[in-house]
Design a protein around this motif. Structure first.
Motif, PDB file in Angstrom:
ATOM      1  N   LEU B 150      18.139 -55.093   0.607  1.00  0.00           N
ATOM      2  CA  LEU B 150      18.641 -54.490  -0.180  1.00  0.00           C
ATOM      3  C   LEU B 150      19.171 -54.546  -1.822  1.00  0.00           C
ATOM      4  O   LEU B 150      18.453 -53.920  -2.210  1.00  0.00           O
ATOM      5  CB  LEU B 150      20.353 -53.830  -0.027  1.00  0.00           C
ATOM      6  CG  LEU B 150      20.361 -52.854   1.256  1.00  0.00           C
ATOM      7  CD1 LEU B 150      21.549 -53.033   1.879  1.00  0.00           C
ATOM      8  CD2 LEU B 150      20.623 -51.382   0.750  1.00  0.00           C
ATOM      9  N   ASP B 151      19.241 -55.617  -1.908  1.00  0.00           N
ATOM     10  CA  ASP B 151      19.948 -56.271  -3.333  1.00  0.00           C
ATOM     11  C   ASP B 151      18.159 -56.762  -3.875  1.00  0.00           C
ATOM     12  O   ASP B 151      17.380 -56.234  -5.252  1.00  0.00           O
ATOM     13  CB  ASP B 151      20.041 -57.282  -3.114  1.00  0.00           C
ATOM     14  CG  ASP B 151      20.633 -58.209  -4.643  1.00  0.00           C
ATOM     15  OD1 ASP B 151      21.146 -57.071  -5.609  1.00  0.00           O
ATOM     16  OD2 ASP B 151      19.604 -59.241  -5.539  1.00  0.00           O
ATOM     17  N   ARG B 152      17.051 -56.121  -2.733  1.00  0.00           N
ATOM     18  CA  ARG B 152      16.005 -57.048  -3.972  1.00  0.00           C
ATOM     19  C   ARG B 152      14.376 -55.384  -3.196  1.00  0.00           C
ATOM     20  O   ARG B 152      13.398 -55.555  -3.831  1.00  0.00           O
ATOM     21  CB  ARG B 152      15.059 -57.317  -2.653  1.00  0.00           C
ATOM     22  CG  ARG B 152      15.133 -58.703  -2.653  1.00  0.00           C
ATOM     23  CD  ARG B 152      14.370 -60.154  -2.822  1.00  0.00           C
ATOM     24  NE  ARG B 152      15.085 -61.177  -2.354  1.00  0.00           N
ATOM     25  CZ  ARG B 152      14.626 -62.155  -2.201  1.00  0.00           C
ATOM     26  NH1 ARG B 152      12.989 -62.566  -1.383  1.00  0.00           N
ATOM     27  NH2 ARG B 152      14.483 -63.830  -1.211  1.00  0.00           N
ATOM     28  N   ASN B 153      15.467 -54.541  -3.304  1.00  0.00           N
ATOM     29  CA  ASN B 153      14.689 -52.592  -3.236  1.00  0.00           C
ATOM     30  C   ASN B 153      14.028 -52.958  -4.283  1.00  0.00           C
ATOM     31  O   ASN B 153      15.219 -52.681  -5.362  1.00  0.00           O
ATOM     32  CB  ASN B 153      15.168 -51.767  -2.474  1.00  0.00           C
ATOM     33  CG  ASN B 153      14.483 -50.278  -1.982  1.00  0.00           C
ATOM     34  OD1 ASN B 153      13.577 -50.181  -2.935  1.00  0.00           O
ATOM     35  ND2 ASN B 153      14.921 -50.153  -1.321  1.00  0.00           N
ATOM     36  N   GLY B 156      15.881 -49.772  -6.037  1.00  0.00           N
ATOM     37  CA  GLY B 156      17.989 -50.473  -5.818  1.00  0.00           C
ATOM     38  C   GLY B 156      18.432 -50.402  -4.536  1.00  0.00           C
ATOM     39  O   GLY B 156      17.971 -50.261  -3.787  1.00  0.00           O
ATOM     40  N   PRO B 157      19.313 -50.673  -4.986  1.00  0.00           N
ATOM     41  CA  PRO B 157      20.007 -51.674  -3.563  1.00  0.00           C
ATOM     42  C   PRO B 157      20.911 -50.116  -2.527  1.00  0.00           C
ATOM     43  O   PRO B 157      21.129 -50.353  -1.525  1.00  0.00           O
ATOM     44  CB  PRO B 157      21.408 -52.528  -3.952  1.00  0.00           C
ATOM     45  CG  PRO B 157      21.634 -51.420  -5.381  1.00  0.00           C
ATOM     46  CD  PRO B 157      20.551 -50.723  -5.871  1.00  0.00           C
ATOM     47  N   THR B 158      20.299 -48.580  -2.909  1.00  0.00           N
ATOM     48  CA  THR B 158      21.221 -47.022  -2.320  1.00  0.00           C
ATOM     49  C   THR B 158      20.252 -47.412  -0.493  1.00  0.00           C
ATOM     50  O   THR B 158      21.252 -46.934   0.355  1.00  0.00           O
ATOM     51  CB  THR B 158      20.672 -45.949  -3.685  1.00  0.00           C
ATOM     52  OG1 THR B 158      20.994 -46.348  -4.825  1.00  0.00           O
ATOM     53  CG2 THR B 158      21.175 -44.625  -2.668  1.00  0.00           C
ATOM     54  N   TRP B 159      19.455 -47.393  -0.992  1.00  0.00           N
ATOM     55  CA  TRP B 159      18.492 -47.639   0.503  1.00  0.00           C
ATOM     56  C   TRP B 159      17.998 -48.477   0.266  1.00  0.00           C
ATOM     57  O   TRP B 159      17.558 -49.297  -0.466  1.00  0.00           O
ATOM     58  CB  TRP B 159      17.116 -46.311   0.416  1.00  0.00           C
ATOM     59  CG  TRP B 159      18.287 -44.908   0.226  1.00  0.00           C
ATOM     60  CD1 TRP B 159      17.683 -44.370  -1.317  1.00  0.00           C
ATOM     61  CD2 TRP B 159      19.214 -44.583   0.563  1.00  0.00           C
ATOM     62  NE1 TRP B 159      18.393 -42.809  -0.727  1.00  0.00           N
ATOM     63  CE2 TRP B 159      19.450 -42.852   0.356  1.00  0.00           C
ATOM     64  CE3 TRP B 159      20.250 -44.256   2.140  1.00  0.00           C
ATOM     65  CZ2 TRP B 159      20.410 -42.008   0.689  1.00  0.00           C
ATOM     66  CZ3 TRP B 159      20.773 -43.392   2.408  1.00  0.00           C
ATOM     67  CH2 TRP B 159      21.285 -42.238   1.843  1.00  0.00           C
ATOM     68  N   ALA B 160      17.686 -49.384   2.052  1.00  0.00           N
ATOM     69  CA  ALA B 160      16.522 -50.641   2.289  1.00  0.00           C
ATOM     70  C   ALA B 160      15.740 -50.844   2.130  1.00  0.00           C
ATOM     71  O   ALA B 160      14.656 -51.036   1.525  1.00  0.00           O
ATOM     72  CB  ALA B 160      17.677 -50.541   4.046  1.00  0.00           C
ATOM     73  N   VAL B 161      14.491 -49.518   2.293  1.00  0.00           N
ATOM     74  CA  VAL B 161      13.431 -49.282   1.549  1.00  0.00           C
ATOM     75  C   VAL B 161      12.945 -47.712   0.603  1.00  0.00           C
ATOM     76  O   VAL B 161      13.995 -47.014   1.033  1.00  0.00           O
ATOM     77  CB  VAL B 161      12.393 -48.933   2.379  1.00  0.00           C
ATOM     78  CG1 VAL B 161      11.353 -48.686   2.326  1.00  0.00           C
ATOM     79  CG2 VAL B 161      12.469 -49.895   3.772  1.00  0.00           C
TER      80      VAL B 161
END
Lengths: 238, 238
Positions: B150-153, B156-161
């Motif tokens: 999530l942090d690296r998306n 942004g961390p709203t969704w996993a992908v």
């Protein structure tokens, strides 16, 4: 396009299912872990990678980072003719691979039912109990299932899917070879009822690219560090 | 096209990951096992089916028979907008789902480290040992991994992908909800370091279709027959 496999250098493990597909399809690849094991951790710890794998094996194919054995095979199947191109055939093939993946977890857990990071020697009693259930119930259930899949293939029992080899056939070869190593006594008994699966093993082993691979130093021998381990006291269970 | 889910009627189990996707995408479906449990065995034993599943859950979608949870989600993702359409995004999403599947096996095996067909009560000592390793090593490793995803998306961390919901978000909701039920004490501790994952849980639960589903009788309550089980003696481990 460069294709790089990241996997531990000393075991066949899950990486072997990927190696078999790369070898059969004659994909030029680097088995990077065998040249530079530290490259695996370096990749996993690289904070600049937006799609980090959880664990090896993973494949870097040009710009793609593909994690998870079955997912790598899904990709290789589509790009190198190792799976049907139609949706129904692709999903059927991939579903079989995921059932093989479940079987692989259960094979691994016969010797590591408590903790994968601890030694087998520290979970021997539990391993005996788990292996007993595996030999009585789980291994026959999975093996007879795959025999049934071969038997029901509308194109005949030569291959698991369609009338040509897929990555599932390569993986079933590895399952049979691995179980013969780990549980020779029990596999001999099981195989009386698995004629299609035994024939498939031999058919895959005789594919020119696979035969060459199996005789090469690229094929790591089975050993007691991988998924398939031969512990005589486990194969001696009734 | 008719869409029929075959899964056990009394547990969320692996079927729940499929139900969440069907509900979010508002796919009209029949949860056949809940109406006629015998239909599951009947399908599995039907010798006329050339692509037999190994076990539930499986989905029958028109002419397709799709087995294995992650494979069903692959299909639903492609057909109902629950995954990216491009190859790199599709493989990344599916790889995450396969890591969730690995986590689910380990969650299940905390209470069934020896034999899935035997009672928990007959493998309590081994369950304590396995759960201790799970709580110390495995659960934090998986949970921190998904937090990192999530942090690296890049969106942004709203969704996993990507910048929109995928089936992986639905499955991560289920993981968080299930672990909160099974290990409330430990999850409270873990979640101090999992702000993105906790927020994702709430965001998924607030999706209108999911919110309606969770309040409906179609959502089977957590119980001590499924994957996520609350045994106070296991959550009480240090």
């Amino acid at each position: 396009m460069e294709t790089t496999l990241y996997y531990w250098p000393e075991i066949q493990g899950r990486g072997e299912f990927v190696r078999l597909a790369l070898e059969q399809a004659a994909v030029p690849y680097t088995d990077l872990g065998r040249e530079d094991e530290a490259a695996i951790e370096a990749f996993l710890n690289d904070a600049g990678i937006p799609t980090p794998p959880f664990a090896p094996p993973f494949l870097v194919a040009g710009p793609l980072v593909i994690a998870q054995t079955a997912n790598i095979l899904l990709y290789l199947g589509q790009h190198y003719g190792l799976a049907p191109n139609d949706e129904a055939g692709g999903l059927w093939t991939h579903g079989l691979q995921l059932t093989i993946a479940d079987f692989v977890v259960e094979i691994h857990d016969t010797h590591h039912p408590i903790a994968s990071c601890e030694y087998y020697e520290d979970q021997r009693a539990e391993a005996k109990r788990r292996t007993q259930d595996f030999l009585d119930n789980r291994a026959p259930k999975f093996l007879h299932y795959f025999e049934r899949v071969l038997d029901r293939n509308p194109a005949g029992p030569t291959w698991a899917v369609r009338d040509a080899l897929t990555y599932v056939d390569l993986s079933l070869f590895q399952i049979v070879a691995g179980l013969r190593y780990a549980f020779p006594r029990h596999m001999q008994r099981y195989e009386r009822d698995l004629p299609h699966l035994a024939a498939l093993h031999d058919r895959v082993a005789a594919q020119p690219n696979i035969a060459a691979y199996l005789e090469s130093p690229r094929r790591i021998p089975f050993n007691t560090m991988g998924i398939f381990r031969h512990y005589p006291e486990l194969d001696a269970l009734k």
